[in-house]
Motif scaffolding. Structure first.
Motif, PDB file in Angstrom:
ATOM      1  N   TYR A   2      45.716  34.767  40.529  1.00 17.49           N
ATOM      2  CA  TYR A   2      44.349  35.268  40.619  1.00 17.49           C
ATOM      3  C   TYR A   2      43.413  34.096  40.409  1.00 17.49           C
ATOM      4  CZ  TYR A   2      39.999  37.437  38.882  1.00 17.49           C
ATOM      5  OH  TYR A   2      38.698  37.787  38.674  1.00 17.49           O
ATOM      6  N   ASP A   4      39.109  33.407  40.491  1.00 18.99           N
ATOM      7  CA  ASP A   4      37.712  33.797  40.704  1.00 18.99           C
ATOM      8  C   ASP A   4      36.854  32.672  40.152  1.00 18.99           C
ATOM      9  OD1 ASP A   4      35.351  35.064  41.181  1.00 18.99           O
ATOM     10  OD2 ASP A   4      35.587  36.591  39.635  1.00 18.99           O
ATOM     11  N   LEU A  17      44.431  42.192  37.176  1.00 22.29           N
ATOM     12  CA  LEU A  17      43.119  41.898  37.753  1.00 22.29           C
ATOM     13  C   LEU A  17      43.036  42.255  39.230  1.00 22.29           C
ATOM     14  CD1 LEU A  17      42.589  38.442  36.022  1.00 22.29           C
ATOM     15  CD2 LEU A  17      41.213  40.489  35.618  1.00 22.29           C
ATOM     16  N   ARG A  18      44.191  42.438  39.859  1.00 24.07           N
ATOM     17  CA  ARG A  18      44.231  42.712  41.299  1.00 24.07           C
ATOM     18  C   ARG A  18      43.524  44.012  41.663  1.00 24.07           C
ATOM     19  NH1 ARG A  18      49.946  43.223  44.627  1.00 24.07           N
ATOM     20  NH2 ARG A  18      49.092  43.232  46.723  1.00 24.07           N
ATOM     21  N   GLN A  20      40.820  45.383  40.332  1.00 24.86           N
ATOM     22  CA  GLN A  20      39.365  45.256  40.389  1.00 24.86           C
ATOM     23  C   GLN A  20      38.907  44.275  41.479  1.00 24.86           C
ATOM     24  OE1 GLN A  20      40.979  45.026  37.256  1.00 24.86           O
ATOM     25  NE2 GLN A  20      40.528  47.199  36.885  1.00 24.86           N
ATOM     26  N   LYS A  21      39.657  43.201  41.674  1.00 27.76           N
ATOM     27  CA  LYS A  21      39.226  42.155  42.610  1.00 27.76           C
ATOM     28  C   LYS A  21      40.384  41.715  43.514  1.00 27.76           C
ATOM     29  CE  LYS A  21      35.383  40.258  39.933  1.00 27.76           C
ATOM     30  NZ  LYS A  21      34.758  39.004  39.418  1.00 27.76           N
ATOM     31  N   GLU A  23      40.349  40.685  46.439  1.00 28.23           N
ATOM     32  CA  GLU A  23      40.026  39.524  47.264  1.00 28.23           C
ATOM     33  C   GLU A  23      40.287  38.207  46.534  1.00 28.23           C
ATOM     34  OE1 GLU A  23      36.385  40.476  44.854  1.00 28.23           O
ATOM     35  OE2 GLU A  23      37.899  41.615  45.974  1.00 28.23           O
ATOM     36  N   CYS A  24      40.558  38.278  45.235  1.00 32.80           N
ATOM     37  CA  CYS A  24      40.797  37.068  44.438  1.00 32.80           C
ATOM     38  C   CYS A  24      42.283  36.805  44.213  1.00 32.80           C
ATOM     39  CB  CYS A  24      40.090  37.189  43.081  1.00 32.80           C
ATOM     40  SG  CYS A  24      38.293  37.279  43.203  1.00 32.80           S
ATOM     41  N   ARG A 196      38.746  45.685  52.339  1.00 31.49           N
ATOM     42  CA  ARG A 196      39.746  44.985  51.528  1.00 31.49           C
ATOM     43  C   ARG A 196      40.227  45.811  50.355  1.00 31.49           C
ATOM     44  NH1 ARG A 196      39.310  38.646  50.721  1.00 31.49           N
ATOM     45  NH2 ARG A 196      39.790  38.880  52.921  1.00 31.49           N
ATOM     46  N   GLN A 197      39.374  46.653  49.795  1.00 30.16           N
ATOM     47  CA  GLN A 197      39.790  47.489  48.668  1.00 30.16           C
ATOM     48  C   GLN A 197      40.896  48.454  49.090  1.00 30.16           C
ATOM     49  OE1 GLN A 197      39.054  47.657  45.481  1.00 30.16           O
ATOM     50  NE2 GLN A 197      37.456  46.095  45.338  1.00 30.16           N
ATOM     51  N   SER A 200      44.130  46.531  50.046  1.00 31.93           N
ATOM     52  CA  SER A 200      44.855  46.102  48.854  1.00 31.93           C
ATOM     53  C   SER A 200      45.552  47.282  48.180  1.00 31.93           C
ATOM     54  CB  SER A 200      43.893  45.437  47.873  1.00 31.93           C
ATOM     55  OG  SER A 200      44.561  45.061  46.686  1.00 31.93           O
TER      56      SER A 200
END
Length: 329
Positions: A2, A4, A17-18, A20-21, A23-24, A196-197, A200
């Motif tokens: 990850y 950010d 963390l994947r 919530q984000k 894209e990171c 992306r959400q 993922s």
């Protein structure tokens, strides 16, 4: 991994963390070997893919030093089907991580070293000098391949291999996720490929479903899209529905290997299945049918591959020891 901005997390922290984000998140980093720089920044900078792999290797070295404070060298396993570029990139990644490579060891050889070490201990040295031929069939995240390995006393040698580093289990996840995305688009009449959400969420759902499939024959899964639910399931006996021809790779590589080397299947003493090849019935039964029932099937885990690398490192580190199992070129 990850990343950010300058913030980086590895392993389980990155997984948390994947959600919530997404894209990171970076995963399957070896797929990008050969690119001069990644499109997305990592740690706040544009870096080549070797830097990401180095982060993982460095984390492993830090963990190892909790047990072995002076650890600095390693035998690193790689798929036998890796080309020279991938091998060089792996060496560069280890160098960035501060790890000195004793040897890049082909995974099929590591599997045979681990298997042979167990056999030697069980036999207590009785009748272990007989030459044997192993067929190693591997399907893991990095690659799919079949290899012939000769075991002659303490010497273990890779004879030939057939495979593709682009058709590992990561490709299975991607193929299944794209099929689910297509079915969701058909059901709900909207495009989700640029969301992306949701993409993922589909990817995570399929990865977890495949992981659970190791232990049960069928895994139902649900993907929620704007309050609506898409429900389906993965079945061990019908994976071709989700991954198409990928399910036949192990068998096809094995047939090609035996034909190219003019090997009589009956001359194979043992079949070593590595990774997902251990628990997918279609692969297991096809390999057994190709080779014959005279060959005993054994399952090899990731921990076994690590133990095989450890056996080789014991041979390579001074003082010289010619009387222990070891890989030769």
């Amino acid at each position: 991994l990850y990343s950010d901005g300058e913030s980086i997390a590895i392993g389980s922290q990155a997984v948390d963390l994947r959600v919530q984000k997404p894209e990171c998140i970076f995963h399957g980093m070896q797929r990008w070997y050969g690119l001069p720089l990644l499109e997305r920044p990592f740690g706040g900078r544009q870096v080549p893919p070797e830097v990401l792999v180095a982060c993982v290797v460095r984390q492993m070295m830090v963990a190892a030093r909790h047990e072995l404070p002076n650890a600095s060298h390693a035998v690193v396993t790689v798929p036998a089907c890796y080309d020279q570029m991938h091998r060089l990139c792996t060496k560069v990644a280890c160098s960035i991580a501060g790890v000195e490579i004793l040897q890049l060891l082909d995974k099929p050889v590591a599997a045979s070293l681990a298997h042979n070490e167990i056999e030697v201990r069980l036999a207590k040295g009785i009748g272990t000098a007989v030459a044997k031929k192993h067929l190693v069939v591997m399907l893991n995240g990095a690659a799919c391949e079949s290899a012939l390995v000769r075991v002659d006393g303490n010497e273990i040698q890779l004879q030939a291999a057939e495979g593709d580093w682009r058709r590992g289990f990561v490709r299975w996840h991607d193929r299944a996720a794209k099929k689910v995305a297509m079915l969701i688009e058909q059901k709900f009449g909207r495009s989700i490929r640029d969301d992306r959400q949701i993409a993922s969420r589909i990817q995570r759902t399929l990865e977890r479903a495949f992981e659970k499939l190791r232990f049960v024959s069928s895994v139902p899964f649900i993907v929620e899209v704007d309050g609506e639910r898409f429900e389906n399931k993965l079945d061990r006996d019908n994976l071709a529905e989700w991954v198409d021809d990928l399910v036949f790779d192990c068998g096809n590589f094995t047939k090609r290997l035996l034909e190219r080397t003019n090997t009589d299947p009956k001359s194979i003493d043992s079949i070593l299945l590595v990774g997902a090849a251990c628990w997918i019935p279609a692969i297991r039964s096809e390999i057994q049918a190709i080779v014959g029932k005279q060959a005993k099937i054994s399952d090899i885990s990731s921990a076994d591959l690590a133990r095989g690398a450890a056996v080789q490192s014991h041979y390579l580190m001074p003082p010289a020891k010619s009387d222990v199992p070891h890989a030769i070129s």
